[in-house]
Write a protein that holds these residues in place. Structure first.
Motif, mmCIF file in Angstrom:
data_model
loop_
_atom_site.group_PDB
_atom_site.id
_atom_site.type_symbol
_atom_site.label_atom_id
_atom_site.label_comp_id
_atom_site.label_asym_id
_atom_site.label_seq_id
_atom_site.Cartn_x
_atom_site.Cartn_y
_atom_site.Cartn_z
ATOM 1 N N ARG A 6 15.760 22.060 13.543
ATOM 2 C CA ARG A 6 15.341 22.976 12.673
ATOM 3 C C ARG A 6 14.311 23.834 13.236
ATOM 4 N N GLU A 7 13.100 23.261 13.797
ATOM 5 C CA GLU A 7 12.277 23.980 14.587
ATOM 6 C C GLU A 7 12.566 24.792 15.724
ATOM 7 N N ALA A 8 13.464 24.362 16.371
ATOM 8 C CA ALA A 8 13.904 24.977 17.480
ATOM 9 C C ALA A 8 14.614 26.215 17.160
ATOM 10 N N ASP A 9 15.505 26.318 16.080
ATOM 11 C CA ASP A 9 16.161 27.249 15.363
ATOM 12 C C ASP A 9 14.904 28.322 14.864
ATOM 13 N N GLU A 10 14.011 27.835 14.292
ATOM 14 C CA GLU A 10 12.861 28.769 13.712
ATOM 15 C C GLU A 10 11.952 29.254 15.009
ATOM 16 N N GLU A 11 11.790 28.828 15.839
ATOM 17 C CA GLU A 11 10.870 29.164 16.910
ATOM 18 C C GLU A 11 11.892 29.955 17.890
ATOM 19 N N ILE A 12 12.917 29.496 18.573
ATOM 20 C CA ILE A 12 13.727 30.138 19.607
ATOM 21 C C ILE A 12 15.205 30.673 19.172
ATOM 22 N N ALA A 13 15.454 30.500 17.753
ATOM 23 C CA ALA A 13 16.786 30.996 17.526
ATOM 24 C C ALA A 13 18.085 30.048 18.072
ATOM 25 N N LEU A 14 17.637 28.789 18.198
ATOM 26 C CA LEU A 14 18.562 27.815 18.907
ATOM 27 C C LEU A 14 19.554 27.463 17.761
#
Length: 228
Positions: A89-97
Motif C-alpha cells: 500500500r505504501e509503495a502505491d502511495e509513494e511511487i505508484a507501484l
C-alpha cells in the motif's frame, strides 16, 4: 517448482528460514507490542543485464529524514492485513507501484529502529512486471532510483557509515547516493541471503554526507521508519 527466476530462488529459500532472517536483524531485536509497527518493500526486478533494486529518495524539503535513500514504506495501519499489505500500500502511495506487478519472496523479521520507535518488517518482492513508477507524493518523495545489484555488491562501493551520534553500520555509495541506516542494514542482509554479496574491506569508513544526514528526535511525530 517455484515460478520465481533462478536468480532469486536462493533468496526466496533463505527468507523462508526464520533462523537466517534472525541473523540479519540480530543487532536490532524487535520490541514487539511496545513499538509502533511499520513495513518497507525491498523491490527487486530482473532486467536482461541483472537484478536491480528500486529505492526512493525522500523529498529534500521534508522536516524529517530529508534526502535519505529508503525503501518505500511506512506505518502499518489498522486496516492493513499485515506488513506485506502495508508495504505494498505504501509503495502505491509513494511511487505508484501496482501491487499486482509484484510477487512476494518473503519477509525478514521485524527490526527495531531506536531513534524512531518503530519495529520495521522488510518485505522482499520480485517485480515481475515492471512499469513506470514516479514520485507520486512529492511532499515525501523527491525521486525514484533503480540501482543495479552489481553496483551494490561492488567492493569499491561498500563502506562503514559513521554518524555523529556514534552509530556505525553498513553503507553503500553508488554514484551520488549514500545508502545507510536501516535501509543499508537490511540490504546488506538481503545480498547475503541471495548469495550475491562479495567480500569487501570493512576498515573503509565514511562520514555520512550532510545531504543524507538530516534527522530529528524520536519524540517528534511523523518520522520515517527508515532512519538509523
Amino acid at each position: 517448482m517455484s515460478s520465481v527466476p533462478e536468480r532469486f530462488r536462493a533468496l526466496e529459500r533463505n527468507l523462508a528460514h526464520p533462523e537466517m532472517g534472525d541473523q540479519v536483524v540480530a543487532q536490532r531485536p524487535a520490541m514487539g507490542a511496545s513499538a509502533r509497527q511499520a513495513a518497507v518493500l525491498a523491490l527487486l526486478s530482473l532486467p536482461s543485464d541483472g537484478p536491480t533494486l528500486t529505492v526512493l529518495e525522500r523529498a529534500h524539503t521534508m522536516r524529517n529524514h530529508a534526502g535519505q535513500i529508503a525503501f518505500p514504506g511506512g506505518g502499518v495501519d489498522p486496516t492493513d492485513a499485515g506488513p506485506e499489505d502495508a508495504a505494498l500500500r505504501e509503495a502505491d502511495e509513494e511511487i505508484a507501484l501496482d501491487r499486482a506487478s509484484v510477487q512476494l519472496l518473503g519477509t525478514l523479521p521485524a527490526a527495531h529502529v531506536a531513534v524512531s520507535g518503530f519495529d520495521v518488517t522488510t518485505v522482499v518482492g520480485w517485480w515481475r512486471s515492471p512499469h513506470e513508477v514516479y514520485a507520486r507524493d512529492r511532499a515525501e518523495v523527491e525521486a525514484v532510483h533503480h540501482i543495479p545489484v552489481d553496483h551494490l555488491v561492488d567492493p569499491d562501493n561498500r563502506r562503514v557509515a559513521l554518524h555523529p551520534s556514534g552509530y556505525r553500520g553498513p553503507a553503500f555509495i553508488v554514484d551520488d547516493l549514500f545508502i545507510w541506516g536501516l535501509t543499508a542494514h537490511m540490504l546488506d542482509g538481503i545480498l547475503d541471503l541471495a548469495g550475491w554479496a562479495k567480500p569487501w574491506n570493512r576498515t573503509r569508513q565514511a562520514d555520512i554526507p550532510s545531504r543524507f544526514l538530516r534527522d530529528r528526535s524520536r519524540r517528534e511525530p511523523g518520522r520515517s521508519p527508515n532512519t538509523h
